[in-house]
Design an enzyme around this catalytic site. Structure first.
Site, PDB file in Angstrom:
ATOM      1  N   CYS A 166      38.705  46.702  49.578  1.00 49.90           N
ATOM      2  CA  CYS A 166      39.629  46.289  48.519  1.00 49.90           C
ATOM      3  C   CYS A 166      39.882  47.306  47.410  1.00 49.90           C
ATOM      4  O   CYS A 166      41.036  47.564  47.065  1.00 49.90           O
ATOM      5  CB  CYS A 166      39.124  44.989  47.896  1.00 49.90           C
ATOM      6  SG  CYS A 166      39.080  43.606  49.051  1.00 49.90           S
TER       7      CYS A 166
ATOM      8  N   LYS B  16      44.860  39.593  40.763  1.00 47.64           N
ATOM      9  CA  LYS B  16      44.096  40.191  41.855  1.00 47.64           C
ATOM     10  C   LYS B  16      43.976  41.704  41.689  1.00 47.64           C
ATOM     11  O   LYS B  16      42.873  42.276  41.766  1.00 47.64           O
ATOM     12  CB  LYS B  16      44.773  39.848  43.195  1.00 47.64           C
ATOM     13  CG  LYS B  16      44.192  40.571  44.404  1.00 47.64           C
ATOM     14  CD  LYS B  16      42.764  40.177  44.680  1.00 47.64           C
ATOM     15  CE  LYS B  16      42.246  40.836  45.946  1.00 47.64           C
ATOM     16  NZ  LYS B  16      40.839  40.511  46.193  1.00 47.64           N
TER      17      LYS B  16
ATOM     18  N   ASN C  91      40.411  43.915  40.561  1.00 45.92           N
ATOM     19  CA  ASN C  91      39.754  44.918  41.387  1.00 45.92           C
ATOM     20  C   ASN C  91      39.843  46.308  40.774  1.00 45.92           C
ATOM     21  O   ASN C  91      38.925  47.127  40.930  1.00 45.92           O
ATOM     22  CB  ASN C  91      40.336  44.911  42.797  1.00 45.92           C
ATOM     23  CG  ASN C  91      39.667  43.869  43.680  1.00 45.92           C
ATOM     24  OD1 ASN C  91      38.652  43.298  43.325  1.00 45.92           O
ATOM     25  ND2 ASN C  91      40.243  43.609  44.837  1.00 45.92           N
TER      26      ASN C  91
ATOM     27  N   THR D 133      46.204  40.307  50.114  1.00 44.04           N
ATOM     28  CA  THR D 133      46.579  41.010  48.890  1.00 44.04           C
ATOM     29  C   THR D 133      47.939  41.675  49.074  1.00 44.04           C
ATOM     30  O   THR D 133      48.169  42.368  50.066  1.00 44.04           O
ATOM     31  CB  THR D 133      45.517  42.052  48.521  1.00 44.04           C
ATOM     32  OG1 THR D 133      44.233  41.419  48.490  1.00 44.04           O
ATOM     33  CG2 THR D 133      45.799  42.650  47.163  1.00 44.04           C
TER      34      THR D 133
ATOM     35  N   GLU E 293      32.170  41.325  50.265  1.00 43.77           N
ATOM     36  CA  GLU E 293      31.865  41.556  51.677  1.00 43.77           C
ATOM     37  C   GLU E 293      30.413  41.181  51.947  1.00 43.77           C
ATOM     38  O   GLU E 293      29.515  41.493  51.155  1.00 43.77           O
ATOM     39  CB  GLU E 293      32.088  43.045  51.986  1.00 43.77           C
ATOM     40  CG  GLU E 293      31.932  43.419  53.421  1.00 43.77           C
ATOM     41  CD  GLU E 293      32.076  44.917  53.595  1.00 43.77           C
ATOM     42  OE1 GLU E 293      31.433  45.459  54.504  1.00 43.77           O
ATOM     43  OE2 GLU E 293      32.801  45.545  52.815  1.00 43.77           O
TER      44      GLU E 293
ATOM     45  N   ASP F 218      43.681  48.464  46.413  1.00 45.97           N
ATOM     46  CA  ASP F 218      44.222  47.666  45.323  1.00 45.97           C
ATOM     47  C   ASP F 218      44.504  48.531  44.098  1.00 45.97           C
ATOM     48  O   ASP F 218      45.493  48.312  43.376  1.00 45.97           O
ATOM     49  CB  ASP F 218      43.257  46.539  44.959  1.00 45.97           C
ATOM     50  CG  ASP F 218      43.184  45.469  46.046  1.00 45.97           C
ATOM     51  OD1 ASP F 218      43.840  45.651  47.092  1.00 45.97           O
ATOM     52  OD2 ASP F 218      42.472  44.475  45.871  1.00 45.97           O
TER      53      ASP F 218
END
Length: 391
Positions: free
Chosen positions: A257, A201, A205, A120, A147, A261
Site C-alpha cells: 500500500c 485512504k 497511508n 484503492t 498485512e 498510495d
C-alpha cells in the site's frame, strides 16, 4: 436479516471481509484464481494470516468460493470489489481497468445490487464511474488493514468510513459494525462523500509513509553521528502527542500500500502546491541509498540478503524495500547471495541459497531489514537497523 453478498477478489482485503461477513450472511467469494477458490472451499487459507487460517478451520461460515461471474453477481444484494489496483508509472495513476471491468460485468447482470469499492482508487474515481454509467448505487469505503492481520483489523476496526450518506451506506456500515468484536459504542462510523473517503485512504497511508521516513532519517542521523537511535526514539515517542508506534527503523517503507498510495496522492496533488508529499517519496529513496552506502563502508566481498519480505510472518515481498537495496548493490558489481525459503527462483543476477547454514557461512555481511533469532549465531555479520524487533 441475512443478505446475499458477493466479494470480488480474495486477497487480504477480500478474504478477510468474506470470512467476517459470512458469519451472519450468505457470502460468495469470487476470484479468477481457481487454486485459491479451491483452497477456500476446502477451508484452507491461500494467504498467511493467523486469524483467517483459524476462522476458516474452526468457525461455521456461510461461505462459498467461485470463479463464475454469473453465479457471483446475479442474485447478490451487495457486491464488494476488493481487487488490486497497482500504480502505473507510465500513466502516473492507479490502473483501475480491473475495477472498471468488474463494474461493467456487474451492471450487465445485476443493476439493483449495492456496489461497494474497497480497492484503492484515485480521488474522484467513484464520482467518475457514477457519471459514466448513470448510476447511484455505488460508493467507496476504504480499508485500513495490516498485512498478516487483516481479519483481526476487521474484527477490531479503528474506524469505519463510508463514502455515502444514504440508507445503503448506513446499512453497509452496520454490517461491518455488527460483525466486529470491539465495543460497538467505541467504533467511530464516519459518513462522507466517496471523494472524501478516497482522500481519507490516500492521506492516511501517506501520513504513515511520512512517519516511517521520519524515524528512518532519525536513525540515519544517529548512525552517522554515533548516537544511540533507540534512546533518541524512546525519548521522542514518550511524548503522548507523538506516540510509541510506527517508529522502528527499516530500509524504507514498502509493501502493498504505502508506495503506490503515496505516488497516487502526489499525482492527485499535481495542480496543488505541495512540498511534504513529494519529499516523502524522495526521503524513502534517500534512505535506501544511505543503507547501501553504510554496508559498502565495510568493504564486503560477498553480501547476504536475509529474506525479501517486508516483515516477519509475511508471504509478500511486492515492492519490498529490500528489492531496491539489491538493485543498488548490483550497480556496484557486488556479489550477492539471497536467503528466501519461499521461492525457488529470483529475477536478479544473484545466487539464491535456501540452505540457511550454507548462506550464513558463505557471506561476510548479512543485510536484514528485520532481524531474526535464527541469525543470533552470526550477530557480528548482521547489518540491520531493526531496533525494536517488531514490524
Amino acid at each position: 436479516m441475512s443478505k446475499k453478498i458477493t466479494i470480488v477478489g480474495q486477497g487480504y482485503v477480500g478474504l478477510s471481509l468474506s470470512i467476517l461477513l459470512s458469519q451472519r450472511h450468505s457470502v460468495t467469494a469470487m476470484d479468477i484464481d481457481e487454486k485459491k477458490v479451491n483452497m477456500i472451499n476446502k477451508h484452507q487459507s491461500p494467504i498467511k494470516d493467523k486469524e483467517i487460517e483459524d476462522y476458516l478451520a474452526s468457525k461455521k461460515l456461510n461461505l462459498q468460493a467461485t470463479i463464475n461471474k454469473d453465479e457471483a453477481y446475479k442474485d447478490a444484494n451487495l457486491i464488494i470489489i476488493a481487487v488490486p489496483t497497482d500504480y502505473d508509472i507510465s500513466t502516473g495513476s492507479f490502473n483501475t481497468n480491473i475495477v472498471e471491468d468488474i463494474i461493467k460485468d456487474i451492471l450487465h447482470l445485476n443493476t439493483s445490487a449495492t456496489i461497494v469499492i474497497k480497492s484503492t482508487v484515485p480521488i474522484g474515481f467513484t464520482d467518475r464511474i457514477k457519471s459514466k454509467h448513470s448510476i447511484t448505487n455505488i460508493f467507496f469505503s476504504p480499508e485500513f488493514l495490516r498485512e498478516t492481520r487483516a481479519l483481526y483489523d476487521n474484527l477490531y476496526p479503528s474506524r469505519i468510513v463510508v463514502g455515502e450518506v444514504n440508507d445503503e451506506a448506513a446499512e453497509f456500515a452496520n454490517l461491518l459494525l455488527e460483525a466486529s468484536l470491539n465495543d460497538k459504542d467505541q467504533i467511530k462510523v464516519l459518513k462522507m462523500s466517496s471523494k472524501e473517503a478516497e482522500a481519507v485512504k490516500l492521506f492516511s497511508n501517506t501520513f504513515l509513509a511520512m512517519r516511517v521516513s521520519f524515524f528512518n532519517e532519525l536513525d540515519s542521523f544517529s548512525e552517522v553521528n554515533s548516537i544511540n537511535a533507540e534512546k533518541v526514539i524512546n525519548g521522542v515517542c514518550t511524548d503522548p502527542r507523538i506516540g510509541n508506534f510506527y517508529n522502528n527503523p527499516s530500509f524504507g517503507y514498502g509493501g502493498y500500500c504505502l508506495p503506490k498510495d503515496t505516488q497516487q496522492l502526489l499525482e492527485n496533488f499535481k495542480d496543488t502546491p505541495n512540498e511534504i508529499i513529494k519529499s516523502i517519496i524522495k526521503a524513502n529513496a534517500t534512505r535506501k541509498r544511505f543503507i547501501v552506502s553504510s554496508v559498502l563502508k565495510r568493504n564486503p566481498k560477498n553480501i547476504g540478503i536475509f529474506r525479501l519480505t517486508m516483515k516477519e510472518e509475511s508471504d509478500n515481498f511486492r515492492d519490498s524495500a529490500v528489492l531496491d537495496i539489491i538493485e543498488l548493490l548490483l550497480e556496484k558489481n557486488i556479489t550477492i547471495e539471497v536467503y528466501e525459503p519461499m521461492i525457488n527462483k529470483i529475477n536478479y543476477d544473484v545466487k539464491l541459497n535456501n540452505d540457511l547454514d550454507s548462506f550464513k557461512s558463505n557471506t561476510d555481511i548479512i543485510i536484514a531489514n528485520r532481524d531474526s533469532h535464527v541469525l543470533d549465531d552470526v550477530k557480528e555479520k548482521v547489518y540491520s537497523r531493526d531496533i525494536f524487533n517488531n514490524n
